[in-house]
Design an enzyme around this catalytic site. Structure first.
Site, PDB file in Angstrom:
ATOM      1  N   SER A  83       0.890  -1.555  -0.133  1.00 30.64           N
ATOM      2  CA  SER A  83      -0.360  -0.099   0.030  1.00 30.64           C
ATOM      3  C   SER A  83       0.795   1.300  -0.119  1.00 30.64           C
ATOM      4  O   SER A  83       0.714   2.114  -0.510  1.00 30.64           O
ATOM      5  CB  SER A  83      -0.562  -0.175   1.279  1.00 30.64           C
ATOM      6  OG  SER A  83      -0.014  -0.303   1.960  1.00 30.64           O
ATOM      7  N   ASP A 142      -6.620   5.891  10.233  1.00 29.99           N
ATOM      8  CA  ASP A 142      -6.606   4.343  10.765  1.00 29.99           C
ATOM      9  C   ASP A 142      -5.472   4.281  11.544  1.00 29.99           C
ATOM     10  O   ASP A 142      -5.888   3.466  11.671  1.00 29.99           O
ATOM     11  CB  ASP A 142      -7.194   3.487   9.405  1.00 29.99           C
ATOM     12  CG  ASP A 142      -5.613   3.851   8.297  1.00 29.99           C
ATOM     13  OD1 ASP A 142      -5.267   3.926   8.882  1.00 29.99           O
ATOM     14  OD2 ASP A 142      -5.697   2.820   7.899  1.00 29.99           O
ATOM     15  N   HIS A 185      -1.778   3.143   8.126  1.00 37.28           N
ATOM     16  CA  HIS A 185      -1.370   4.061   7.150  1.00 37.28           C
ATOM     17  C   HIS A 185      -0.499   5.500   6.845  1.00 37.28           C
ATOM     18  O   HIS A 185      -1.744   5.455   8.314  1.00 37.28           O
ATOM     19  CB  HIS A 185      -2.193   4.022   5.771  1.00 37.28           C
ATOM     20  CG  HIS A 185      -3.148   2.650   5.906  1.00 37.28           C
ATOM     21  ND1 HIS A 185      -3.703   2.204   6.046  1.00 37.28           N
ATOM     22  CD2 HIS A 185      -2.305   1.449   4.487  1.00 37.28           C
ATOM     23  CE1 HIS A 185      -3.944   0.534   5.388  1.00 37.28           C
ATOM     24  NE2 HIS A 185      -2.742   0.274   4.449  1.00 37.28           N
TER      25      HIS A 185
END
Length: 268
Positions: free
Chosen positions: A68, A234, A237
């Site tokens: 990611s 979150d 990340h």
């Protein structure tokens, strides 16, 4: 006295067993909570290909591979991703290096582990050969309880293939997972320990394969631990600020790689 010692021994064993069971239950509960948490998703409108810098300047093809982090999960604009910020820094250049026309792309996939890099390398080498590849991988290997050595071996194979194709490679090793806030202690500390094991194995494999290592945990972990704003909503990340911290940690090695790629182009 012997009977007393026996009772104390049994009581101690019972206490230790209960503590172990309780500790396991706590870790299991935290693992479930971490898995069910709502995490950021890739922004579908985020362009994975762009160019930066004057069109008349020397061209540099920069590609990102990995998880990611390679596509910027947690932010909404390309300029906020690691790739976008590295491309801007390279395009602006330095008095010594001058300006560049940077062609940026990413073949990263959110949730990828090191075993997925073989496919990404094949995609990266399609068409015009990249000049510099930046690989960001390791978090999923650590949290997925994969063998650090096995994961690192897959990463080493990917670096070796890229170097064999004439691509300069910079690898940002597993970041400091002890800094994430989506995982509660003590599971956070355990996850951080697993991340460090993966990072050490990655460093050895990448160096052996001819790549350049940037230890993201060592270079940026203290910043992430001190500033919650380096993570997006979150708690896992990076935010735009977090990706900026990573980009600046990677930039010296990426600039050196870009200069090495430029020298090779002139020789060819």
């Amino acid at each position: 006295m012997t009977g007393l010692a026996g009772r104390i021994g049994r009581a101690t064993a019972t206490t230790l067993f209960a503590g172990a069971v309780g500790g396991f239950a706590l870790l299991a509960g935290e693992a479930i909570a971490a898995r069910t948490r709502r995490y950021a998703k890739p922004t579908m409108g985020l362009a994975l290909r762009t160019s930066m810098g004057p069109s008349g300047a020397p061209t540099l093809r920069l590609v990102l591979l990995g998880d990611s982090a390679a596509i910027g999960v947690g932010v909404e604009w390309l300029s906020e991703t690691v790739g976008g910020q590295l491309a801007r820094l390279l395009a602006e250049g330095t008095p010594e290096a001058g300006l560049r026309h940077v062609l940026l792309s990413s073949v990263g996939v959110a949730g990828s582990r090191s075993t997925d890099l073989a496919t990404q390398v094949a995609r990266a080498l399609l068409g015009d050969r990249p000049d510099v590849a930046v690989v960001l991988i390791g978090a999923q290997d650590a949290t997925g309880l994969r063998s650090a050595e096995e994961s690192a071996a897959h990463l080493g194979d990917a670096v070796r293939r890229l170097r064999g194709a004439g691509v300069q490679v910079v690898v940002g090793t597993c970041p400091d997972l002890g800094a994430v806030r989506s995982i509660a202690p003590p599971l956070r500390q355990l996850t951080g320990w697993m991340g460090r094991r993966v990072a050490r194995a990655q460093a050895a494999a990448v160096t052996g394969a001819g790549g350049v290592v940037v230890d993201l945990a060592d270079e940026t972990g203290a910043v992430f631990r001190a500033d919650a704003g380096t993570l997006c909503y979150d708690g896992f990340h990076p935010s735009a600020d977090g990706y900026r911290v990573w980009a600046h940690a990677l930039y010296p090695a990426v600039l050196d790689a870009a200069q090495a790629a430029g020298r090779r182009t002139i020789q060819e």
